[in-house]
Design an enzyme around this catalytic site. Structure first.
Site, PDB file in Angstrom:
ATOM      1  N   SER A 190       2.015  -2.524   2.017  1.00  0.00           N
ATOM      2  CA  SER A 190       1.405  -1.500   1.180  1.00  0.00           C
ATOM      3  C   SER A 190      -0.091  -1.328   1.424  1.00  0.00           C
ATOM      4  CB  SER A 190       1.647  -1.821  -0.303  1.00  0.00           C
ATOM      5  OG  SER A 190       1.068  -3.060  -0.646  1.00  0.00           O
ATOM      6  N   LYS A 244       0.029  -3.197  -9.972  1.00  0.00           N
ATOM      7  CA  LYS A 244      -1.134  -2.777  -9.197  1.00  0.00           C
ATOM      8  C   LYS A 244      -2.014  -1.817  -9.988  1.00  0.00           C
ATOM      9  CE  LYS A 244       1.141  -3.343  -4.700  1.00  0.00           C
ATOM     10  NZ  LYS A 244       1.670  -2.660  -3.506  1.00  0.00           N
TER      11      LYS A 244
END
Length: 854
Positions: free
Chosen positions: A732, A775
């Site tokens: 990511s 996140k």
């Protein structure tokens, strides 16, 4: 065809009169008494016919059409009626019935003639007649009829057809069967049917006598055993072994009280007999006795009754836990399914019981006045005893079994405590075993009794602790099972957690099956990928994500602070902690997904205040940020914050660990060299591949990215991710690396107030990733409110709380061009635009590969 004539009707209940047989009759109904009176005034004849149903008011519909013309021989007046002795004369058929007087019936009759055998000398007919007489004599003897009376009765009737009528009358048959014999006019057919019925009666008597013989033999053996046991007790009393043998008797009583199946009882009885033969001073005696005590203490048939109230269950879950909405919904779904199964199983059981009770209510009415006193004529016949069968109570069974739940999440988020709440909601017992560090198969299955100090496994130990057959059984830390040369305990758990097998789970120590099918197993783990796949496949995963700071604040106020005040002897008001102080404690002194460190810090703070109160230094203390620093020291945690200025080659990414999410900085630098790519920061293989993909995309698309031609010739590229002591991996960080690299090559600054995450392909497409909620929460804690993320992750935004979602500006992108257009400072001419949130199909992201997943 014979002449028609009429006679008064004598209705009979539960009996049939045959020609040539004398039968005592009790008459008491008004219509019957009237019919008898009319017969006495006339030729003393009546038409005796059986009723189809046992009713008090006979009507033509309940009477058979074939009966017997009888003549009254004797009468005797009694209270409420008259006693008759009638003699059957011949068969007759009622063509019609007419009512007269007070309920008396008169029948229009037609005589029916028997059909005797055409050849009385036929050997087959003579054999049939001889066999019927022999078997009838045997039946009479078995019933206890004196031999002289029996011979007189049999020899007094020479005609085969008349003898068949006589035998048919004395047989214990239903009224319907006797009526069928009466209506059989052919003598040979009637003799054959009578012989079959006699044989059936003899077979029944044989079976009855065999059962009585077995009972007598068993009673004799028991009496002998009791006598021997009394003698053994006297011998043991003389030897001083009475106390030990009292223990044996106590164990025997406890074993007999258990409801075991045939296999289990045979094993237990075998060990009990061994115990009786073993000397109390023998080491084997204690081994056998310990085994029997374990058996008697297990809940073989003891279970808790499930009382599921969904409203109460929801209240219990909310009372015990704050937040965890998805988890609570899953638990309530499970309880709702269980409630439906129980309710509908009870409805089916009630319906079945209603049908059975309706059938059993058909009872036999007592023989009344008109009933043929067949028992009176055959008083020598013993009544057969109905064999009583013991029906085992099975209770309400539930079709289908619920799932085995696996709670996966970081430490301290409430996995264990929510299992306790499930037990409270169901009203079941709760038992917990910790599997952390278990590395021996015997921990699950137990040791065989041949080993010294053998004990059952943890499953059976937990069942004894629960004292219930259907507890909530928590298997804690199932991901921390070990493997050694002693076996793999996770393989032993396969049988325990398989609903198709655990109904006959066999512990090595017990050596016989124990039913675990009613146990509700709940397992907990921190890392699902560490659970062996066959074991993981048997469980349904329920994810526990970390708490947000707002949730931690509420949990601290509602649960943790009051509990620590009580545990440290402080009264309400002696220490008050405001929201600002609690939030400072959460942000600056703890770093975790759960709340355990928060509670420890609150406990430390409470102890400091308790010391001051005990020393009379203060009466009460209002705790703020300064007091916290003074009492428990400087902050221990330094989370990343938004960069102070916009910079070239520094992009803000996001990562996720089991402890929660956070931001990270990706730094890119270009220097003179040979065109090499250097990646540092303890990066994993997947993250290194993301860096190489970003460099390849920049080289192939330098014109559209605004990179000067020749910027990469003779230049080395160095990409570094700070916090080099922390391992990092995952795909990511792809767009973050690419953005930092493009910035370093083009000299443009990257906005410090934008954080990004997403996987990058060689063609510039942005692919979905995992851990979106954590996140984004990490970015919010760092002070960043503008996020770039893959368009395919839009559905993951639903996991965020409404207030947090509204406070963020989310850019959903599909390619790197859109990322650069948003991330670079003062790039107002870019054609990329902020995409509105639009629903797209959810794409499952790749799981995190390491403790820190970029």
């Amino acid at each position: 065809m014979g002449d028609r004539y009429t006679l008064p009707v004598l209705p009979l209940r539960d009996t049939v009169v045959y020609p040539g047989v004398a039968v005592p009759i009790s008459a008491g109904r008004p219509g019957t008494v009237e019919a008898v009176q009319e017969a006495l005034e006339g030729d003393r004849r009546l038409f005796a016919v059986a009723q189809r149903e046992n009713v008090d008011d006979p009507v033509p519909d309940v009477l058979y059409t074939v009966g017997t013309v009888v003549r009254i021989i004797q009468t005797h007046r009694v209270r409420g009626g008259v006693q008759l002795l009638v003699q059957g004369e011949g068969r007759a058929q009622a063509l019609s019935y007419e009512a007269e007087g007070e309920g008396m019936l008169r029948a229009v009759l037609l005589e029916m003639e028997r059909q005797p055998s055409l050849n009385l000398d036929d050997p087959a007919f003579q054999a049939l007649n001889h066999e019927l007489r022999e078997r009838a004599a045997e039946l009479g003897t078995r019933r206890g009829v004196p031999a002289e009376a029996l011979n007189h009765l049999i020899q007094g009737v020479d005609d085969p057809g008349a003898f068949a009528d006589l035998v048919s009358f004395y047989l214990e048959l239903e009224t319907e069967d006797k009526q069928k014999l009466l209506e059989t006019l052919d003598d040979e057919d009637r003799m054959r049917e009578a012989l079959v019925s006699v044989e059936r009666e003899l077979a029944r008597l044989d079976a009855q006598e065999e059962i009585q013989a077995r009972v007598q033999e068993e009673l004799g053996e028991r009496q002998r055993e009791m006598l021997l046991r009394e003698q053994l007790k006297q011998i043991q009393r003389e030897l001083g072994d009475e106390d030990e043998r009292d223990d044996v008797e106590d164990l025997r009583e406890r074993v007999e009280a258990l409801k075991l199946d045939e296999e289990q009882r045979a094993e237990v009885e075998r060990e009990l007999k061994r115990l009786e033969r073993t000397s109390p001073q023998s080491a084997e005696y204690q081994v056998i006795r310990t085994f029997l005590e374990w058996v008697t203490e297990l809940p073989w048939n003891v279970r808790s009754e499930d009382k599921i109230d969904l409203a109460l269950s929801s209240e219990i879950l909310d009372e015990d836990h704050y937040g965890l909405k998805d988890v609570k919904d899953r638990v309530l779904e499970f309880l709702a399914v269980r409630k439906l199964q129980l309710d509908r199983a009870e409805e089916e059981q009630d319906g079945a019981d209603g049908e059975e009770s309706g059938e059993s209510e058909l009872s036999e009415a007592a023989v009344t006045e008109e009933s043929g006193d067949a028992k009176g004529a055959s008083e020598v016949v013993e009544e057969s005893e109905a064999a009583s069968t013991e029906e085992e109570s099975t209770g309400v069974t539930v079709g289908g079994r619920g799932p085995i739940l696996l709670f996966v999440g970081p430490p301290g988020v409430g996995k264990t405590s929510i299992a306790q709440s499930i037990a409270r909601s169901l009203g079941r017992e709760y038992v917990r075993i910790s599997l952390g560090g278990a590395r021996d198969e015997a921990d699950i299955r137990g040791h065989r009794r041949t080993y010294v100090g053998a004990m059952p496994g943890r499953i059976i130990q937990g069942m004894r602790q629960a004292k219930s057959k259907n507890p909530v059984f928590l298997l804690d830390e199932v991901d921390k099972l070990g493997v050694s040369f002693q076996g793999d305990p996770s393989s032993a758990l396969l049988e325990v957690l398989d609903p198709a097998q655990n109904s006959s789970f066999t512990d090595h120590y017990l050596g016989m099956p124990f039913d675990l099918s009613e146990v509700l197993f709940v397992a907990t783990a921190n890392y699902a990928d560490r659970i062996p796949p066959p074991l993981y496949d048997r469980m349904e995963k329920v994810d526990f994500s970390g708490y947000t700071e707002a949730e931690k604040l509420e949990i601290a106020k509602r649960y943790l602070l009051p509990r620590q005040l009580k545990e440290n002897g402080l009264r309400e008001g002696e220490m008050s902690v405001g929201d600002e102080a609690l939030l400072a404690l959460i942000q600056e002194y703890t770093r975790e997904a759960g709340v355990r460190q928060i509670e420890r810090q609150l406990g430390k703070l409470a102890r400091k205040v308790a010391r001051k109160v005990a020393a009379d230094e203060v009466e009460q203390l209002d705790v703020d940020r300064a007091v916290i620093r003074d009492l428990i020291g400087r902050p221990r945690v330094h989370p990343e914050r938004m960069a102070p200025v916009d910079a070239v080659g520094v992009a803000t990414g996001m990562f996720y660990t089991p402890m929660g999410g956070d931001i990270m900085f990706v730094e890119a630098s270009v220097m003179t060299g040979e065109g090499a790519l250097v990646l540092t920061g303890q990066l994993g293989d997947v993250m290194k591949e993301s860096g190489r993909a970003a460099l390849s995309f920049a080289r192939s698309n330098y014109t559209s990215l605004g990179i000067p031609e020749g910027a990469l010739k003779g230049r080395d590229v160095h990409i570094h991710v700070p916090a080099g002591a922390v391992p990092k991996d995952g795909p990511s960080a792809g767009i973050t690396m690419a953005t930092a690299l493009v910035s370093a090559l083009s000299g443009r600054k990257i906005r410090r107030d934008v954080a990004m995450t997403g996987e990058l392909t060689l063609t510039g497409r942005v692919l979905p990733i995992g851990g979106v909620k954590e996140k984004l929460l990490g970015a919010v804690r760092a002070g960043i409110d503008e996020i770039i993320m893959p368009c395919d992750n839009e559905a993951d935004l639903d996991d965020l709380q409404e207030d947090i979602r509204k406070s963020l500006t989310i850019h959903l992108v599909e390619d790197l061009d859109q990322v650069i257009a948003i991330a670079f400072k003062s790039d107002k001419t870019s054609k990329a635009k902020k995409k509105p949130a639009k629903r797209k199909p959810r794409v499952k992201a790749s799981p995190a590969q390491s403790p820190a997943s970029a």
